[in-house]
Design an enzyme around this catalytic site. Sequence first.
Site, short mmCIF file in Angstrom:
data_model
loop_
_atom_site.label_atom_id
_atom_site.label_comp_id
_atom_site.label_asym_id
_atom_site.label_seq_id
_atom_site.Cartn_x
_atom_site.Cartn_y
_atom_site.Cartn_z
N ARG A 82 -41.90 15.77 -33.00
CA ARG A 82 -41.78 14.77 -31.94
C ARG A 82 -42.99 13.85 -32.03
O ARG A 82 -44.13 14.29 -31.98
CB ARG A 82 -41.75 15.47 -30.58
CG ARG A 82 -41.77 14.54 -29.37
CD ARG A 82 -40.57 13.58 -29.38
NE ARG A 82 -40.39 12.93 -28.09
CZ ARG A 82 -41.04 11.84 -27.69
NH1 ARG A 82 -41.95 11.29 -28.48
NH2 ARG A 82 -40.79 11.31 -26.53
N GLU A 90 -33.40 6.46 -24.87
CA GLU A 90 -32.37 7.44 -25.22
C GLU A 90 -31.12 6.73 -25.72
O GLU A 90 -30.80 5.62 -25.30
CB GLU A 90 -32.02 8.29 -24.01
CG GLU A 90 -33.17 9.07 -23.42
CD GLU A 90 -33.68 10.16 -24.34
OE1 GLU A 90 -32.91 10.60 -25.22
OE2 GLU A 90 -34.84 10.58 -24.18
N ARG A 147 -41.49 21.95 -30.31
CA ARG A 147 -41.58 20.91 -31.34
C ARG A 147 -43.03 20.64 -31.73
O ARG A 147 -43.93 20.79 -30.91
CB ARG A 147 -40.94 19.61 -30.83
CG ARG A 147 -39.48 19.73 -30.50
CD ARG A 147 -38.92 18.46 -29.91
NE ARG A 147 -39.52 18.11 -28.64
CZ ARG A 147 -39.12 17.10 -27.88
NH1 ARG A 147 -38.12 16.34 -28.29
NH2 ARG A 147 -39.71 16.84 -26.74
#
Length: 276
Positions: A82, A90, A147
């Site tokens: 990330r 998004e 992540r």
Amino acid sequence: MSLHWRSIAVVLLVVFTGCAGAPVPDVGTDSPPADLDSPPDNPNGVDPNDPDDTAWTGAVVRVVDGDTMAVEFPNGEVDTVRLLGVDTPETRASNSPGEFEGIPDTDAGRAHLRAWGDEASAFAASELAGEAVTVVTGGDRRGSYGRLLAVLYVDGEDFNERLLTEGYARLYDTEFALRDAYAAAEADAMERGAGLWAFDESDYPTEPSEVDDADLPPLPPDGDYDCGDFDTRAEANAVLDRSPGDPHALDADGDGDACESFRRFGVETGASPASA
């Protein structure tokens, strides 16, 4: 174990504090930030979970979206990275225009952000997919979503900062080593109207299928809509657009369209499946 790749670099660093529940997960606070001014010349680490390794080589094997990608490391493991300090809109979930300064919390504003989410994803794929990378870390590397938090360097250039400079992302404002540089890049992009910051309401005319809040059915007593509560898909999509994160689970396949069972009943704008 080592791999030979082209000279493109990715840098991972520690974040002191994250924001629980936000796109970038929380990370530890007990490690100093890495020096991220440039990638290392000779990375030789092999394991992103080994605190004694500070750098290793890898390759981007999949771009998930504008700020998330999968990287394969020399030990054969593939990990999700990330990008640190940036947040692209998004593409499948609902956006919160309030997080993007100057973008109105309207149907047009949300449509604008979805469009730029697609633009950011396409840009990341064109620049990163299949590329060799170098990963540099310091201290804790993972947040609550598991992540890796990363800054990507491509040909010596900070890719995260490039997303900000070209208007593909906003600053995810938390405490990290490059925060001031990223804030300056975002401010400059906003002033220039670069990328997503060039919003024009007229580019997103209201479609006949869109509805006002006053036209929506009342929220059920249990506080949760389902598709049978709506008379049209337009109503369901209006609720989906106004509800970041799809708390009512109206978008089962995550494609940005609510209650697609309406299509199966041939009632795109008519009766709901429950009444068909």
